[in-house]
Design an enzyme around this catalytic site. Structure first.
Site, PDB file in Angstrom:
ATOM      1  CB  SER A  39      -0.962   0.017   1.191  1.00 43.18           C
ATOM      2  OG  SER A  39      -0.276   0.268   2.395  1.00 43.18           O
ATOM      3  CE  LYS A  76      -2.728   1.920   4.916  1.00 44.70           C
ATOM      4  NZ  LYS A  76      -2.508   1.053   3.815  1.00 44.70           N
TER       5      LYS A  76
END
Length: 185
Positions: A39, A76
């Site tokens: 990700s 993230k």
């Protein structure tokens, strides 16, 4: 015999002090973490080992590690801070109505041929169902926008779940680097 006992005692004290210092540093200042999944490609890769600093508050575009579930940590990028209005329109990020460039996505955007890298959305179209990021929360996204479970899916991240900010990749050796916010600030 006394000299040997004194030397052993000094070694025990030194090891004990070293252990206490290591516990304090890991608890309050720095900790290692593991990137799992794709990700955060191309910035960070699956199985990268990173050093996370627990000093200071996360800033916009910093890469943070947070406790997503009891057993899972996510890595993230901070997009929205408390009180921010976040919107994507035509693959462009707008925060509080101001356009923001994301140079860390440039490589991926060039490779995409079947639509935008980041599909258009407003915060009201995410699990937040709000116009702004709530106080005490962050809106985070993975750099690999088409393959990231992030705030678009799980909502805003409570600040108390933030472990820290990623500052250094230390493994594998060929990928050692300082991690900055990707926008030159």
């Amino acid at each position: 015999m006394v000299k040997v006992e004194n030397e052993v005692w000094e070694w025990i004290k030194a090891l004990f002090i070293g252990l206490i210092i290591a516990i304090i540093v890991r608890t309050f200042f720095f900790t290692p973490s593991l990137v799992e999944g794709a990700s955060m490609n191309p910035t960070l890769h699956d199985q990268n080992r990173v050093i996370v600093t627990k000093i200071g508050e996360p800033q916009r575009f910093d890469i943070v590690v947070f406790q997503a579930t009891e057993e899972k940590k996510y890595v993230k990028r901070v997009i929205g801070l408390p009180g921010d209005r976040v919107e994507y329109k035509d693959d462009i990020l707008y925060i509080n109505g101001q356009r923001y460039d994301e140079p860390y996505l440039a490589t991926y955007k060039k490779e995409v041929i079947d639509g935008p890298l980041t599909y258009s959305f407003t915060l009201q179209e995410t699990p937040l169902r709000s116009e702004v990021v709530p106080e005490g929360h962050l809106f985070v996204m993975g750099d690999n926008r088409r393959n990231s479970m992030d705030s678009r899916h799980i909502g805003a991240i409570p600040m108390e779940t933030i472990i820290g900010t990623t500052r250094l990749v230390y493994w594998p050796l060929k990928e050692i680097k300082i991690v900055d916010n990707g926008i030159g600030e």
